[in-house]
Write a protein that holds these residues in place. Structure first.
Motif, PDB file in Angstrom:
ATOM      1  N   TRP A  63      64.726  38.320  11.575  1.00  0.00           N
ATOM      2  CA  TRP A  63      63.267  38.368  11.401  1.00  0.00           C
ATOM      3  C   TRP A  63      62.906  39.506  10.453  1.00  0.00           C
ATOM      4  N   GLN A  64      63.566  40.632  10.632  1.00  0.00           N
ATOM      5  CA  GLN A  64      63.284  41.808   9.809  1.00  0.00           C
ATOM      6  C   GLN A  64      63.572  41.554   8.334  1.00  0.00           C
ATOM      7  N   THR A  65      64.561  40.722   8.047  1.00  0.00           N
ATOM      8  CA  THR A  65      64.961  40.468   6.660  1.00  0.00           C
ATOM      9  C   THR A  65      64.410  39.155   6.110  1.00  0.00           C
ATOM     10  N   SER A  66      63.545  38.507   6.872  1.00  0.00           N
ATOM     11  CA  SER A  66      63.003  37.224   6.431  1.00  0.00           C
ATOM     12  C   SER A  66      62.023  37.410   5.274  1.00  0.00           C
ATOM     13  N   GLU A  67      61.849  36.342   4.509  1.00  0.00           N
ATOM     14  CA  GLU A  67      60.861  36.337   3.429  1.00  0.00           C
ATOM     15  C   GLU A  67      59.500  36.005   4.035  1.00  0.00           C
ATOM     16  N   PRO A  68      58.536  36.903   3.947  1.00  0.00           N
ATOM     17  CA  PRO A  68      57.226  36.656   4.565  1.00  0.00           C
ATOM     18  C   PRO A  68      56.593  35.325   4.151  1.00  0.00           C
ATOM     19  N   GLU A  69      56.733  34.935   2.905  1.00  0.00           N
ATOM     20  CA  GLU A  69      56.139  33.681   2.445  1.00  0.00           C
ATOM     21  C   GLU A  69      56.790  32.485   3.144  1.00  0.00           C
ATOM     22  N   ALA A  70      58.084  32.550   3.373  1.00  0.00           N
ATOM     23  CA  ALA A  70      58.772  31.463   4.075  1.00  0.00           C
ATOM     24  C   ALA A  70      58.309  31.390   5.534  1.00  0.00           C
ATOM     25  N   VAL A  71      58.142  32.531   6.172  1.00  0.00           N
ATOM     26  CA  VAL A  71      57.667  32.560   7.563  1.00  0.00           C
ATOM     27  C   VAL A  71      56.252  32.002   7.635  1.00  0.00           C
ATOM     28  N   ARG A  72      55.406  32.374   6.678  1.00  0.00           N
ATOM     29  CA  ARG A  72      54.031  31.856   6.664  1.00  0.00           C
ATOM     30  C   ARG A  72      54.017  30.338   6.489  1.00  0.00           C
ATOM     31  N   ALA A  73      54.839  29.822   5.593  1.00  0.00           N
ATOM     32  CA  ALA A  73      54.901  28.371   5.370  1.00  0.00           C
ATOM     33  C   ALA A  73      55.391  27.657   6.630  1.00  0.00           C
ATOM     34  N   PHE A  74      56.401  28.213   7.276  1.00  0.00           N
ATOM     35  CA  PHE A  74      56.928  27.612   8.497  1.00  0.00           C
ATOM     36  C   PHE A  74      55.885  27.654   9.610  1.00  0.00           C
ATOM     37  N   ALA A  75      55.183  28.773   9.738  1.00  0.00           N
ATOM     38  CA  ALA A  75      54.141  28.897  10.762  1.00  0.00           C
ATOM     39  C   ALA A  75      53.064  27.840  10.565  1.00  0.00           C
ATOM     40  N   SER A  76      52.689  27.585   9.327  1.00  0.00           N
ATOM     41  CA  SER A  76      51.689  26.549   9.044  1.00  0.00           C
ATOM     42  C   SER A  76      52.212  25.170   9.408  1.00  0.00           C
ATOM     43  N   LEU A 107      48.309  34.997  13.089  1.00  0.00           N
ATOM     44  CA  LEU A 107      48.858  36.350  13.049  1.00  0.00           C
ATOM     45  C   LEU A 107      49.847  36.498  11.894  1.00  0.00           C
ATOM     46  N   VAL A 108      50.702  35.513  11.726  1.00  0.00           N
ATOM     47  CA  VAL A 108      51.703  35.573  10.650  1.00  0.00           C
ATOM     48  C   VAL A 108      51.029  35.556   9.278  1.00  0.00           C
ATOM     49  N   LEU A 109      49.964  34.774   9.139  1.00  0.00           N
ATOM     50  CA  LEU A 109      49.273  34.707   7.850  1.00  0.00           C
ATOM     51  C   LEU A 109      48.596  36.022   7.490  1.00  0.00           C
ATOM     52  N   THR A 110      48.177  36.776   8.494  1.00  0.00           N
ATOM     53  CA  THR A 110      47.484  38.036   8.194  1.00  0.00           C
ATOM     54  C   THR A 110      48.430  39.228   8.114  1.00  0.00           C
ATOM     55  N   SER A 111      49.709  39.025   8.483  1.00  0.00           N
ATOM     56  CA  SER A 111      50.690  40.124   8.384  1.00  0.00           C
ATOM     57  C   SER A 111      51.309  40.117   7.013  1.00  0.00           C
TER      58      SER A 111
END
Length: 112
Positions: A63-76, A107-111
């Motif tokens: 999680w610490q090394t994840s790409e924020p944009e990828a996490v945001r896309a997955f969350a959506s 939350l993920v989108l605003t982080s």
């Protein structure tokens, strides 16, 4: 990475202080941070807030090394999936999961 992806309470066996994932009905390959994301969603189902759930999984290296944009896309995508599931079958637990997924997405989108 091999992923479990289904952290439903019945799929976690706790014995002698160790947790084991069982019932690998949905195994898949993907980014290592996906399982912590799915765990965060199930932690919310258990009653903690999105902020607490993310704080719990932030300890995981993937999680610490994840790409924020990828996490945001997955969350959506996960939020859309649960909205669709709840729309087709409005069982209370499915509607609740859709709400959890939406809050986690927010939350993920605003982080950063």
């Amino acid at each position: 990475m091999l992923l479990h992806t289904d952290f439903a309470p019945d799929n976690i066996l706790i014995h002698n202080g160790r947790a084991r994932l069982i019932d690998w009905a949905w195994p898949t390959r993907g980014a290592a941070w996906i399982d912590p994301f799915m765990l965060a969603l199930r932690l919310m189902e258990a009653g903690i807030t999105a902020k607490q759930a993310v704080a719990s999984v932030q300890r995981v290296r993937s999680w610490q090394t994840s790409e924020p944009e990828a996490v945001r896309a997955f969350a959506s995508a996960v939020a859309r999936l649960w909205r669709e599931i709840a729309g087709e079958d409005p069982a209370p637990w499915k509607v609740a999961m859709a709400g959890h997924a939406d809050r986690l997405r927010g939350l993920v989108l605003t982080s950063s």
